[in-house]
Design an enzyme around this catalytic site. Structure first.
Site, short mmCIF file in Angstrom:
data_model
loop_
_atom_site.label_atom_id
_atom_site.label_comp_id
_atom_site.label_asym_id
_atom_site.label_seq_id
_atom_site.Cartn_x
_atom_site.Cartn_y
_atom_site.Cartn_z
N GLY A 110 0.81 -1.21 0.00
CA GLY A 110 0.00 0.00 0.00
C GLY A 110 0.85 1.26 0.00
N ARG A 170 7.24 1.86 0.99
CA ARG A 170 7.54 0.44 1.21
C ARG A 170 7.88 -0.22 -0.12
NH1 ARG A 170 3.27 -2.12 4.80
NH2 ARG A 170 4.29 -0.70 6.28
N ARG A 227 1.63 11.05 -9.04
CA ARG A 227 0.97 11.32 -7.76
C ARG A 227 1.75 10.73 -6.57
NH1 ARG A 227 -5.55 11.29 -8.79
NH2 ARG A 227 -5.49 12.05 -10.94
N ARG A 253 -0.34 -8.85 -3.05
CA ARG A 253 -0.32 -7.77 -2.07
C ARG A 253 0.64 -8.12 -0.95
NH1 ARG A 253 -1.44 -4.02 1.35
NH2 ARG A 253 -2.53 -4.38 3.32
N SER A 278 0.78 -4.72 5.75
CA SER A 278 0.56 -4.97 7.17
C SER A 278 -0.90 -5.26 7.43
CB SER A 278 1.02 -3.77 8.01
OG SER A 278 0.34 -2.60 7.60
N ASP A 295 0.11 -5.08 14.30
CA ASP A 295 -0.53 -4.73 15.56
C ASP A 295 -1.64 -5.74 15.83
OD1 ASP A 295 -3.28 -3.32 14.59
OD2 ASP A 295 -1.63 -2.84 13.24
N ARG A 314 10.13 -2.99 12.08
CA ARG A 314 9.19 -3.29 11.00
C ARG A 314 9.87 -3.81 9.75
NH1 ARG A 314 3.57 -0.37 11.04
NH2 ARG A 314 3.21 -0.31 13.28
#
Length: 235
Positions: free
Chosen positions: A20, A24, A43, A87, A90, A204, A217
């Site tokens: 996403g 990353r 963008r 995909r 997280s 989380d 992470r």
């Protein structure tokens, strides 16, 4: 080139990993790909193409939520010929057995609604992963020092959720984790004859409140990228 992807013909590989977060995508490309080059920055949604073990791979950010993911997945499949879309992202853990840092390989993706709802009308379509990718990801996860869970997830377009009753029902019905994109990805892949999978790191936990510290992470996210790449090119 499309409205949202400024890549030239031939710039996008048939295999695309979709985090996403565009940064990353940058981190994964620089960490896992050889000769990675920027192919899209329209963008600020960064996309890179390089090679992994001799295979050409694109890592393209999708943005947050199913509407944003739908834009990029549609263009990647229809205009650039992507055939395998995985995909990497997280998610929030929902079951007591799922721990922070674990990896979830999503077999199915439940959702309240997605951009594809208008097509199905009264039908509740059941979005699911490509079986061969799912099997390959399960095999690729063996031997890694990380907990792995395979099963259903919940794709929500509400980040700041105020429906604890809905979350309770997800937990009751065995949903492993919650994220924001996979259900639409699986639906689009089914529509266009592509392969799709979601490999997710638990960052989380909705029940315990535990969260993965920011300095840990990248190391933890590396496991899901490794699984995704091995699954994409399993013989």
């Amino acid at each position: 080139m499309t409205i949202h992807i400024g890549a030239a013909p031939g710039d996008i590989a048939e295999t695309v990993l979709m985090p996403g977060d565009p940064y990353r995508a940058k981190w994964a490309a620089e960490t896992f790909l050889q000769d990675a080059r920027l192919v899209n920055d329209v963008r600020g949604m960064l996309g890179y193409t390089g090679t992994w073990n001799g295979h050409v791979v694109t890592i393209q950010g999708s943005g947050m939520g199913m509407p944003s993911l739908s834009i990029y997945a549609n263009e990647l499949i229809r205009d650039f010929g992507a055939k395998t879309l995985i995909r990497i992202g997280s998610c929030g853990g929902m079951q007591p057995s799922v721990k922070v840092r674990d990896v979830i390989i999503a077999m199915t993706a439940t959702t309240v609604g997605s951009p594809s709802d208008s097509i199905f009308r009264e039908v509740n379509f059941a979005p699911c992963a490509d079986w061969n990718l799912l099997q390959a990801a399960a095999q690729a996860a063996k031997g890694l020092d990380v907990g792995v869970h395979i099963g259903g997830i919940y794709s929500s377009d509400t980040f700041y959720d105020e429906r604890p009753d809905l979350n309770e029902q997800m937990v009751r019905h065995g949903i492993l984790g919650v994220e924001m994109e996979a259900a639409e990805l699986y639906t689009l892949a089914a529509r266009h004859g592509a392969r799709a999978l979601a490999v997710l790191t638990v960052s989380d936990h909705l029940q315990t409140g535990e969260a993965l510290p920011s300095d840990q992470r990248e190391r933890s996210f590396g496991d899901m990228v490794d699984i995704a790449l091995k699954a994409a090119f399993a013989s």
